[in-house]
Design a protein around this motif. Structure first.
Motif, PDB file in Angstrom:
ATOM      1  N   GLU A 222       1.015  -1.322   0.167  1.00 57.09           N
ATOM      2  CA  GLU A 222      -0.004  -0.061  -0.396  1.00 57.09           C
ATOM      3  C   GLU A 222       0.703   1.092   0.075  1.00 57.09           C
ATOM      4  OE1 GLU A 222      -2.363  -0.369   3.567  1.00 57.09           O
ATOM      5  OE2 GLU A 222      -3.521  -1.886   2.999  1.00 57.09           O
ATOM      6  N   LEU A 223       0.119   1.905  -0.723  1.00 56.93           N
ATOM      7  CA  LEU A 223       1.355   3.485  -0.634  1.00 56.93           C
ATOM      8  C   LEU A 223       0.576   4.532   0.045  1.00 56.93           C
ATOM      9  CD1 LEU A 223       1.906   3.931  -4.683  1.00 56.93           C
ATOM     10  CD2 LEU A 223       3.481   3.455  -2.539  1.00 56.93           C
ATOM     11  N   ASP A 224       0.863   4.240   1.162  1.00 54.72           N
ATOM     12  CA  ASP A 224       0.008   4.510   2.783  1.00 54.72           C
ATOM     13  C   ASP A 224      -0.126   6.531   2.557  1.00 54.72           C
ATOM     14  OD1 ASP A 224       0.365   2.333   4.388  1.00 54.72           O
ATOM     15  OD2 ASP A 224       2.017   2.617   4.765  1.00 54.72           O
ATOM     16  N   ARG A 225       0.662   7.146   2.086  1.00 57.36           N
ATOM     17  CA  ARG A 225       0.227   8.025   2.224  1.00 57.36           C
ATOM     18  C   ARG A 225      -0.595   8.775   1.283  1.00 57.36           C
ATOM     19  NH1 ARG A 225       0.259  13.382   4.994  1.00 57.36           N
ATOM     20  NH2 ARG A 225       1.404  15.330   2.979  1.00 57.36           N
ATOM     21  N   THR A 226      -0.096   8.757  -0.362  1.00 56.29           N
ATOM     22  CA  THR A 226      -0.507   7.939  -1.497  1.00 56.29           C
ATOM     23  C   THR A 226      -2.373   8.122  -0.602  1.00 56.29           C
ATOM     24  OG1 THR A 226       1.247   8.479  -3.042  1.00 56.29           O
ATOM     25  CG2 THR A 226      -0.906   7.948  -3.353  1.00 56.29           C
ATOM     26  N   GLU A 227      -2.245   7.128  -0.706  1.00 59.03           N
ATOM     27  CA  GLU A 227      -4.111   6.851   0.028  1.00 59.03           C
ATOM     28  C   GLU A 227      -4.246   7.498   0.866  1.00 59.03           C
ATOM     29  OE1 GLU A 227      -3.644   2.446  -0.042  1.00 59.03           O
ATOM     30  OE2 GLU A 227      -2.593   1.960  -2.012  1.00 59.03           O
ATOM     31  N   TRP A 228      -3.427   8.036   1.841  1.00 55.87           N
ATOM     32  CA  TRP A 228      -4.171   8.811   2.627  1.00 55.87           C
ATOM     33  C   TRP A 228      -4.574  10.270   2.328  1.00 55.87           C
ATOM     34  CZ3 TRP A 228      -2.485  13.824   5.095  1.00 55.87           C
ATOM     35  CH2 TRP A 228      -3.768  13.846   6.297  1.00 55.87           C
ATOM     36  N   LEU A 229      -4.040  10.491   1.244  1.00 57.45           N
ATOM     37  CA  LEU A 229      -4.201  11.786   1.310  1.00 57.45           C
ATOM     38  C   LEU A 229      -4.998  12.534  -0.687  1.00 57.45           C
ATOM     39  CD1 LEU A 229      -0.558  13.255  -0.106  1.00 57.45           C
ATOM     40  CD2 LEU A 229      -2.023  14.007   1.877  1.00 57.45           C
ATOM     41  N   THR A 230      -5.578  10.503  -0.798  1.00 61.36           N
ATOM     42  CA  THR A 230      -6.389  11.136  -1.989  1.00 61.36           C
ATOM     43  C   THR A 230      -7.701  11.530  -1.502  1.00 61.36           C
ATOM     44  OG1 THR A 230      -5.142   9.657  -3.023  1.00 61.36           O
ATOM     45  CG2 THR A 230      -7.542   9.610  -4.020  1.00 61.36           C
ATOM     46  N   PRO A 231      -7.831  10.830  -0.486  1.00 60.73           N
ATOM     47  CA  PRO A 231      -9.740  11.326   0.022  1.00 60.73           C
ATOM     48  C   PRO A 231      -9.934  13.404   0.969  1.00 60.73           C
ATOM     49  CG  PRO A 231      -8.916   9.780   1.292  1.00 60.73           C
ATOM     50  CD  PRO A 231      -7.903   9.934   0.518  1.00 60.73           C
ATOM     51  N   ARG A 232      -8.360  13.101   0.820  1.00 59.95           N
ATOM     52  CA  ARG A 232      -8.479  14.478   1.683  1.00 59.95           C
ATOM     53  C   ARG A 232      -8.218  15.862   0.910  1.00 59.95           C
ATOM     54  NH1 ARG A 232      -7.713  10.245   4.917  1.00 59.95           N
ATOM     55  NH2 ARG A 232      -8.457   9.985   6.650  1.00 59.95           N
ATOM     56  N   VAL A 233      -7.170  15.365  -0.189  1.00 61.89           N
ATOM     57  CA  VAL A 233      -6.839  16.677  -0.891  1.00 61.89           C
ATOM     58  C   VAL A 233      -8.333  17.543  -0.982  1.00 61.89           C
ATOM     59  CG1 VAL A 233      -4.595  16.547  -0.681  1.00 61.89           C
ATOM     60  CG2 VAL A 233      -6.276  15.547  -2.589  1.00 61.89           C
ATOM     61  N   LEU A 234      -7.608  19.060  -1.664  1.00 58.81           N
ATOM     62  CA  LEU A 234      -9.374  19.883  -2.068  1.00 58.81           C
ATOM     63  C   LEU A 234      -8.111  21.131  -2.866  1.00 58.81           C
ATOM     64  CD1 LEU A 234     -11.915  20.165  -3.147  1.00 58.81           C
ATOM     65  CD2 LEU A 234     -12.287  21.310  -0.832  1.00 58.81           C
ATOM     66  N   SER A 235      -8.306  21.068  -4.221  1.00 58.85           N
ATOM     67  CA  SER A 235      -7.225  22.660  -4.152  1.00 58.85           C
ATOM     68  C   SER A 235      -8.617  23.486  -4.890  1.00 58.85           C
ATOM     69  CB  SER A 235      -6.883  22.160  -6.253  1.00 58.85           C
ATOM     70  OG  SER A 235      -6.018  21.136  -5.692  1.00 58.85           O
ATOM     71  N   LEU A 236      -7.999  24.645  -4.300  1.00 59.33           N
ATOM     72  CA  LEU A 236      -8.748  26.205  -4.240  1.00 59.33           C
ATOM     73  C   LEU A 236      -8.630  27.373  -5.270  1.00 59.33           C
ATOM     74  CD1 LEU A 236      -8.700  27.339  -0.416  1.00 59.33           C
ATOM     75  CD2 LEU A 236     -10.270  25.012  -1.692  1.00 59.33           C
ATOM     76  N   PRO A 237      -9.012  28.262  -5.646  1.00 60.80           N
ATOM     77  CA  PRO A 237      -9.160  28.664  -6.806  1.00 60.80           C
ATOM     78  C   PRO A 237      -7.166  29.117  -6.528  1.00 60.80           C
ATOM     79  CG  PRO A 237     -11.152  29.516  -6.024  1.00 60.80           C
ATOM     80  CD  PRO A 237     -10.997  28.281  -5.011  1.00 60.80           C
ATOM     81  N   MET A 238      -7.049  29.697  -7.884  1.00 65.14           N
ATOM     82  CA  MET A 238      -5.740  29.889  -8.063  1.00 65.14           C
ATOM     83  C   MET A 238      -5.245  30.184  -9.338  1.00 65.14           C
ATOM     84  SD  MET A 238      -2.154  31.012  -6.490  1.00 65.14           S
ATOM     85  CE  MET A 238      -1.972  30.836  -4.865  1.00 65.14           C
TER      86      MET A 238
END
Ligand code: PLP
Length: 378
Positions: free
Chosen positions: A338-354
């Motif tokens: 398992e790619l722990d950090r990648t799998e942890w980030l995926t449901p939690r990341v959000l990119s805001l207007p930039m």
């Protein structure tokens, strides 16, 4: 209240739109649409922007081709392994597979979004145990922040393989004053319209300090040409940057420093408003991001995104599915089960207007909307 888009590539036209239109008109007047004078002029301007006399810039059709051309020029052979992050846009690995190579996925660093040197070591061990030759590493400067090239170069030297920088999102960034384009011996970038330096269509570039690789890239992009285009010394590609796109990019490049500074101010305003509510992007000391994206981590990501959408504010999830879980890529190996950090980030990341022309009042509205959800959930 007006809508706030994730990105507004049109806003820049108020500043340099006339200059761009005049540049386009000049190309139409001279008619040298393929490899016209603006292409060489743009390559020279990009090499100068990188600011390292040893760096050559070779333009091509898009950022994916830049990777294919780079891997090809570095001698990637069918069956060779190239270690790359799973937490990236598909092109990083696609270009390896397109040449018959084998992408091997590694995890990203704790506290960041970029490739972990420790995970690369594990991936190399695994690939070697499976009988593969590890030919290279491809790091990605995700969201505009340069990867940890110091520690990655150390691993590359240990493994005796090359290190490519996929800088599709980070042209304009730097580490200790050293600019993207010179942080690895081969760097690729993209001029896709939404990138920090985008054109009015597709475009890409490879930077290298290696003269032999530069010469091979110039051949490969024009059908593996030799002394002229009807002398073909190897099987190549049709992958040139259109003269029109080079003409569009020249005035845009002159605007880039100012725009990266504006993105930096916007990121600081976001972080000041959000850092105690969500995990704000971490920029290590000495690093300057190009801020292609401003990406937060939060446990209530989906709720935040719904609230933003309801408030007419754009946002995006980069990326909804990591590469090692993609249908077309899940058969390739990963560093760990398992790619722990990648799998942890995926449901939690959000990119805001930039984008550089975002106004303070708009940033504040985004911050308030994010906080209205996060503060209520804690
Ligand atoms: C955009 C992007 C690419 C590909 O660039 P194109 O010009 O769209 O082909 C490659 N890698 C990363 C990380 C990207 O973001």
């Amino acid at each position: 209240m007006s809508d706030i888009p994730l990105n507004n590539i049109h806003a820049q036209r108020d500043v340099i739109g006339d200059e761009i239109d005049e540049a386009i008109a000049r190309v139409i007047a001279h008619g040298r649409y393929i490899m016209g004078p603006e292409v060489a002029e743009f390559e020279a301007a990009m090499a100068a922007q990188v600011g390292d006399d040893n760096v050559q810039a070779i333009a091509c059709a898009n950022g994916t081709d830049a990777l294919v051309l780079a891997y090809h020029a570095l001698g990637l052979q069918p069956g060779d392994a190239v270690i790359c992050p799973s937490f990236t846009f598909v092109a990083t690995a696609e270009a390896v597979a397109a040449l018959g190579g084998v992408p091997v996925f590694a995890d990203v660093e704790d506290g960041g979004y970029n490739l972990s040197a420790a995970s690369v070591r594990r991936a190399a061990k695994m690939a070697t145990a499976r009988g593969m030759t590890v030919r290279g590493i491809c790091a990605v400067d995700l969201f505009g922040l340069p990867a940890s090239y110091g520690s990655l170069q150390e691993v590359a030297s240990e493994l005796g393989c090359w290190l490519v920088a996929d800088a599709a999102q980070s042209f304009g960034a730097s580490v200790d004053g050293q600019r993207v384009g010179s942080l690895a011996s081969v760097t690729t970038t993209s001029f896709f319209p939404a990138k920090p330096l985008g054109c009015y269509g597709d475009g890409g570039m490879v930077f290298t300090t290696d003269g032999a690789i530069a010469d091979r890239l110039r051949s490969l992009r024009i059908h593996g040409k030799g002394s002229d285009k009807y002398d073909n010394v190897e099987v190549g590609y049709n992958s040139r940057l259109d003269t029109l796109q080079a003409a569009v990019l020249l005035p845009k490049l002159r605007q880039l420093e100012e725009e990266v500074a504006a993105r930096q101010r916007i990121a600081e305003r976001y972080s000041a408003g959000l850092a105690d509510a969500v995990t704000a992007p971490l920029v290590p000391a000495g690093y300057r991001s190009a801020w292609a994206q401003y990406t937060i981590v939060t446990e209530v990501r989906d709720e935040v995104q719904s609230a933003l959408t309801a408030a007419g504010i754009g946002s995006a999830i980069y990326y909804p599915k990591p590469l090692h879980q993609q249908t077309g890529y899940s058969h390739f190996d990963s560093a760990d089960s398992e790619l722990d950090r990648t799998e942890w980030l995926t449901p939690r990341v959000l990119s805001l207007p930039m984008f550089p022309y975002l106004e303070d009042s708009e940033i504040d509205r985004v911050v308030e909307t994010v906080r209205s959800v996060v503060d209520a959930s804690t």
